[in-house]
Design an enzyme around this catalytic site. Structure first.
Site, PDB file in Angstrom:
ATOM      1  N   LEU A  37       0.847  -1.193   0.000  1.00  0.00           N
ATOM      2  CA  LEU A  37       0.000   0.000   0.000  1.00  0.00           C
ATOM      3  C   LEU A  37       0.882   1.242   0.000  1.00  0.00           C
ATOM      4  O   LEU A  37       1.913   1.282   0.685  1.00  0.00           O
ATOM      5  CB  LEU A  37      -0.894   0.028   1.249  1.00  0.00           C
ATOM      6  CG  LEU A  37      -2.181  -0.798   1.238  1.00  0.00           C
ATOM      7  CD1 LEU A  37      -2.866  -0.713   2.592  1.00  0.00           C
ATOM      8  CD2 LEU A  37      -3.126  -0.339   0.136  1.00  0.00           C
ATOM      9  N   ASP A  38       0.482   2.253  -0.762  1.00  0.00           N
ATOM     10  CA  ASP A  38       1.200   3.534  -0.750  1.00  0.00           C
ATOM     11  C   ASP A  38       1.094   4.170   0.627  1.00  0.00           C
ATOM     12  O   ASP A  38       0.126   3.917   1.365  1.00  0.00           O
ATOM     13  CB  ASP A  38       0.609   4.483  -1.796  1.00  0.00           C
ATOM     14  CG  ASP A  38       0.836   3.991  -3.221  1.00  0.00           C
ATOM     15  OD1 ASP A  38       1.847   3.314  -3.452  1.00  0.00           O
ATOM     16  OD2 ASP A  38      -0.002   4.297  -4.091  1.00  0.00           O
TER      17      ASP A  38
END
Length: 298
Positions: A37-38
């Protein structure tokens, strides 16, 4: 200790940050994660602990998100964390036009990953090349979008659209925001992202880092058994002696229950203990179970 954590990743943390924190809290070196996930995204980040790290490649790939797309703006990273490269108030746009454009994103579609992503080109990550100012052709990929539901629509100079999206592995929601803006000729970028489902784990059953730390201090922490996210794989059960041989790396006979030659199977002992993963193979007139990954000690 081996198994999984269903972690609710906080805003601003990288997936690597979460692994490092988990490693420190559990005091165990062997920790990994599924589905990066960013930093600006929140939500489900599956964390594997101990031998369960070997199972990460076998987790289901389907994911689901809640996302906010802001129209009238484009950025270098396709989210609000990047440099703004276009910004103009939106006029003449209504929800019907948005729904028509969004419908084009369901099914199997070709997608160009964001320039700032972990995709490798010429042996380097795209974000590394982008930061160096190098322009490279980003290869397209086919991804699958199972469903997109509009949750809310807010008008204004820079309208915002809240959506729920279910998709296959490898889908970039930032790219959907960007491409929707292109189709609407307004520009678009991802304003917020929360992952609600990943690799068989659900947001409603997740735990944040603060709760994890508290449970460890009070002795209430319970790791998720390693076989729980592998429900999509069929089961084979071995008697005691074959189970022991199998765990020692030997092939053992199994009942012929159809053509499952190419299937990965969850392997259990008679006592219900999860032993690992195996794959059927034919030998003359019998079917054998080949060890692929042994997790139990017998």
């Amino acid at each position: 200790m081996q198994g999984f954590l269903n972690l609710d990743k906080p805003f601003g943390w990288t997936s690597h940050d979460c692994v490092a924190k988990t490693r420190k809290l559990l005091r165990i070196k062997r920790v990994g994660h599924a589905g990066t996930l960013d930093p600006a995204a929140t939500g489900v980040l599956p964390i594997a602990v101990g031998r369960a790290t070997r199972l990460l490649q076998y987790l289901p790939g389907d994911k689901a998100y809640k996302a906010t797309i802001r129209l009238g703006i484009s950025t270098a990273t396709d989210d609000l964390q990047g440099e703004v490269i276009f910004q103009q108030p939106v006029t003449g746009l209504n929800l019907t036009m948005v729904e028509t454009a969004l419908a084009q994103f369901t099914g199997k579609i070709e997608q160009i990953p964001p320039r700032y992503s972990a995709i490798q080109v010429q042996g380097k990550r795209l974000y590394e090349l982008a930061r160096q100012g190098k322009t490279v052709e980003v290869p397209t990929r086919v991804v699958e979008i199972f469903n997109i539901e509009i949750l809310d629509w807010r008008t204004g100079d820079f309208p915002e659209l809240d959506i729920a999206i279910a998709c296959g592995a490898g889908t970039y929601i930032r790219a959907i925001a960007r491409d929707l803006g292109i189709k609407l000729k307004t520009g678009g970028t991802l304003a917020a992202l929360q992952r609600t489902i990943s690799s068989g784990f659900y947001l409603e059953n997740s735990i944040n880092l603060q709760d994890l730390e508290g449970q460890l201090k009070t002795g209430n922490f319970q790791i998720i058994p390693a076989d729980i996210p592998l429900k999509h794989l069929s089961i084979v059960t071995l008697a005691t002696i074959p189970a022991r041989k199998w765990c020692q790396g030997q092939r053992v006979p199994i009942d012929d229950d159809g053509d499952v030659r190419d299937q990965m199977l969850r392997v259990y002992g008679e006592d219900g203990c999860f032993l690992g993963l195996g794959k059927p193979a034919m030998s003359e007139n019998s079917k054998l179970l080949v060890p692929v990954m042994v997790l139990a000690d017998i």
